[in-house]
Design an enzyme around this catalytic site. Sequence first.
Site, PDB file in Angstrom:
ATOM      1  N   HIS A   1      -6.973   2.488   8.426  1.00  0.00           N
ATOM      2  CA  HIS A   1      -5.759   2.195   7.662  1.00  0.00           C
ATOM      3  C   HIS A   1      -6.086   1.908   6.197  1.00  0.00           C
ATOM      4  O   HIS A   1      -5.536   2.522   5.287  1.00  0.00           O
ATOM      5  CB  HIS A   1      -5.042   0.988   8.290  1.00  0.00           C
ATOM      6  CG  HIS A   1      -3.855   0.504   7.509  1.00  0.00           C
ATOM      7  ND1 HIS A   1      -2.570   0.846   7.826  1.00  0.00           N
ATOM      8  CD2 HIS A   1      -3.770  -0.285   6.404  1.00  0.00           C
ATOM      9  CE1 HIS A   1      -1.739   0.297   6.960  1.00  0.00           C
ATOM     10  NE2 HIS A   1      -2.446  -0.398   6.082  1.00  0.00           N
ATOM     11  N   GLU A   2      -6.992   0.969   5.994  1.00  0.00           N
ATOM     12  CA  GLU A   2      -7.330   0.589   4.618  1.00  0.00           C
ATOM     13  C   GLU A   2      -7.997   1.746   3.883  1.00  0.00           C
ATOM     14  O   GLU A   2      -7.801   1.934   2.685  1.00  0.00           O
ATOM     15  CB  GLU A   2      -8.226  -0.650   4.603  1.00  0.00           C
ATOM     16  CG  GLU A   2      -7.579  -1.902   5.214  1.00  0.00           C
ATOM     17  CD  GLU A   2      -6.234  -2.262   4.585  1.00  0.00           C
ATOM     18  OE1 GLU A   2      -5.988  -1.901   3.415  1.00  0.00           O
ATOM     19  OE2 GLU A   2      -5.409  -2.894   5.282  1.00  0.00           O
TER      20      GLU A   2
ATOM     21  N   HIS B   1      -5.440   3.889   2.283  1.00  0.00           N
ATOM     22  CA  HIS B   1      -5.041   3.442   0.936  1.00  0.00           C
ATOM     23  C   HIS B   1      -6.060   3.919  -0.094  1.00  0.00           C
ATOM     24  O   HIS B   1      -5.705   4.364  -1.186  1.00  0.00           O
ATOM     25  CB  HIS B   1      -4.986   1.918   0.874  1.00  0.00           C
ATOM     26  CG  HIS B   1      -3.801   1.307   1.563  1.00  0.00           C
ATOM     27  ND1 HIS B   1      -2.499   1.653   1.279  1.00  0.00           N
ATOM     28  CD2 HIS B   1      -3.711   0.335   2.508  1.00  0.00           C
ATOM     29  CE1 HIS B   1      -1.671   0.929   2.030  1.00  0.00           C
ATOM     30  NE2 HIS B   1      -2.380   0.122   2.792  1.00  0.00           N
TER      31      HIS B   1
ATOM     32  N   HIS C   1      -5.640   7.510  -0.794  1.00  0.00           N
ATOM     33  CA  HIS C   1      -4.427   7.697  -1.605  1.00  0.00           C
ATOM     34  C   HIS C   1      -4.775   7.506  -3.088  1.00  0.00           C
ATOM     35  O   HIS C   1      -4.360   8.282  -3.946  1.00  0.00           O
ATOM     36  CB  HIS C   1      -3.375   6.678  -1.146  1.00  0.00           C
ATOM     37  CG  HIS C   1      -1.988   6.913  -1.686  1.00  0.00           C
ATOM     38  ND1 HIS C   1      -0.977   6.003  -1.494  1.00  0.00           N
ATOM     39  CD2 HIS C   1      -1.451   7.924  -2.409  1.00  0.00           C
ATOM     40  CE1 HIS C   1       0.132   6.459  -2.072  1.00  0.00           C
ATOM     41  NE2 HIS C   1      -0.134   7.620  -2.631  1.00  0.00           N
TER      42      HIS C   1
HETATM   43 ZN    ZN Z   1      -1.755  -1.266   4.274  1.00  0.00          ZN
END
Ligand code: ZN
Length: 721
Positions: free
Chosen positions: A510-511, A514, A517
């Site tokens: 998940h991290e 980011h 992104h």
């Molecule tokens: Zn998050």
Amino acid sequence: MSNVMKRFGVILLFAGLFAAVGFLNMESPVVRADDKAAADPNPLVAKWEGPYGGVPAFDKVRVEDFKPALEAAMAENLAEIDKIAANPEKPTFENTIAALERSGRTLDRVQTIYGIWGSNMSSKQYQAVESEMDPKLAGFSDKITQNEALFKRIEAVYNSPEKTKLTPEQQRLSWRYYTNFVRAGAKLDAAAKTRLSEINQQLAKHYTKFSQNLLADENEQFLELKTEADLAGLPQSLKDAAAEEAKDRKLTSAVGAVANTRSSIEPFLTYSSRRDLREKAFRMFVNRGDNGDAHDNNAIITEVLQLRAERAKLLGYQTHAHWRLENAMAKTPERAMELMMAVWKPAVARVKEEVTDMQKIAEQEKAGITIEPWDYRYYAEKVRKAKYDLDQNEVKPYLQLEKLREGMFWVAGELFNFKFTPVTNVPVYHPDIRVWEVTDKTTGKHVGLWYFDPYARAGKRSGAWMNSYRSQERFDGNITTIVSNNANFVKGKPGEPLLISWDDAITLFHEFGHALHGLSSNVNYPTLSGTAVARDYVEFPSQLMEHWVETPEVLQKYALHYQTGKPIPQEMLTKVQNASKFNQGFATVEYLAAAIVDMKLHLAGLQRIDPDKFERDTLAEIGMPKEIVMRHRTPQFGHVFAGDGYSAGYYSYLWSDVLNADAFEAFTEAAGPYDKKIAERLQKNIFSVGNTIDQAEAYRGFRGRDPKVAALMRKRGFPTK
Ligand SMILES: [Zn+2]
């Protein structure tokens, strides 16, 4: 979903007004206090030097330098702003908006490192600086948005008929500046502006205190495990971690200790067969910030809510929630509430089924109990074993942190064509931190840097997050991304591979989502770069990346047993996949309860709120199952009260998850998670565009249509109608 509710999820060090990145080479007049170094400029204000277009000089950071550095950088930024505002020439995009994008570079650099210290290296000395400087920084920000001459110029550019000649990105940037200024009170009269600034400074003070109180309860409180019997049920890895914790706390007569943080408490609640100790640990954890002592957060919350409600009124909005959501993808609190309540009902129904399953096991064991909140994780684990024949502890030996990290790199290579190479030529703020250079796999072109800070330590806040040190931009020459991923894994025994849970593995991806992104960003202006998107959209790319940890490609190559090196057996893999919808009632309800309370607190307007009572009443009203507590109770809800960031915005994770579930189906409808064409569309429309286009439009560019909620319901195993 349980894995994605990090304390902040992502930190965006400066959304909006101030550009990122080293631009001005500020020879600061500020000098250090000690005589010997009196001639040295404050290293914090210096331009970032070294390879990769410059990197943060973490090796030169001294806490006593923060205050003078921040003050010098603010003064410099104000001078820049005055110059832009006083320009005798007619306002143009170039001399106003682009000039603003060029300004504030020193402050951004200093604030980046200041923020990193606050999250990772906090100390009493640092906290004293924080308490003094945070209100000043809030006041400073108001000085810019309330600069009348400056706003007039921004407004002139925004309303100019010439605007149509700008590129779409420049038009959107002008719109961003204009609306950010208006939303921050640029159109108010002088008296209202003064009051607004007072409110912002008071809020900043409260936010700092709130975080410090929470950190104190997490650092200072712990559960002591006195004898071997207190370790009952714990797997060896947890026993080892507890022993380390006791050693760190110098509890010489104890066999172990459990820190009052999520990463320590949740495993304890899952495995400890000592119901009395589970209850103790549970109560300690859910009462953080709520103990009626010096670190109690209730009075702060009441004040914060009042000030926010007053500010919203001043700015012409019905409530704080209406103000916050105006620029979000959801647009109105009503639309966010509608989605939450649509998911709430099936989630509560699922909890009833889950509790029935757990109660049955308790009865088979003749435990003679009724399931209470401190039993939920413990019995859920037993149900998982019984129903899916899946023991999390059997999976864990295959989940080595470092192997999974390699798996993430491999996925980034497949989907985004990135290559990660470790580097040792950049300074770090702690020996535990490692750095990788990211390049394009085909061309070898430099893309950015990725810092990895995985371990818990004193002075580091709990949870996992991504931080952007430097945003990508191009308008004045190519500047590349620098990001970090931070987590709180308990280091365990030295020399042994660190094994993590399945949930932690998902969090890791998940991290990293980011980070990708940020790294994929391909825009011109830093204000629109990378993760600087709407709050209810920013979790979409990160949640999407969670899916790849479950792909056989990753698991067969990277989920390797730490002793035998053998990949996770297909049979176990199937079990993991079968169990993926397990406990979704719990995960959804504990999250949604917090998100609904957050929204209702900020829809309540000017009434004076008693947080404990409001929480109780709201939960009763929506029919909260008694076996579950909010994922973040109000007195410890850092997302909402340690800053404005996620206030009236905790729903964002659900909103983003709608996009996530629907977007992943684009892959499964095609050739699967590694479909190159879909990955290309994802990169082009979602990961690389930052905030240069409207987010609903970006999504349509990827999917060819608007998102549908049904995919989310399917993902969680809830009925779709
Ligand atoms: Zn998050």
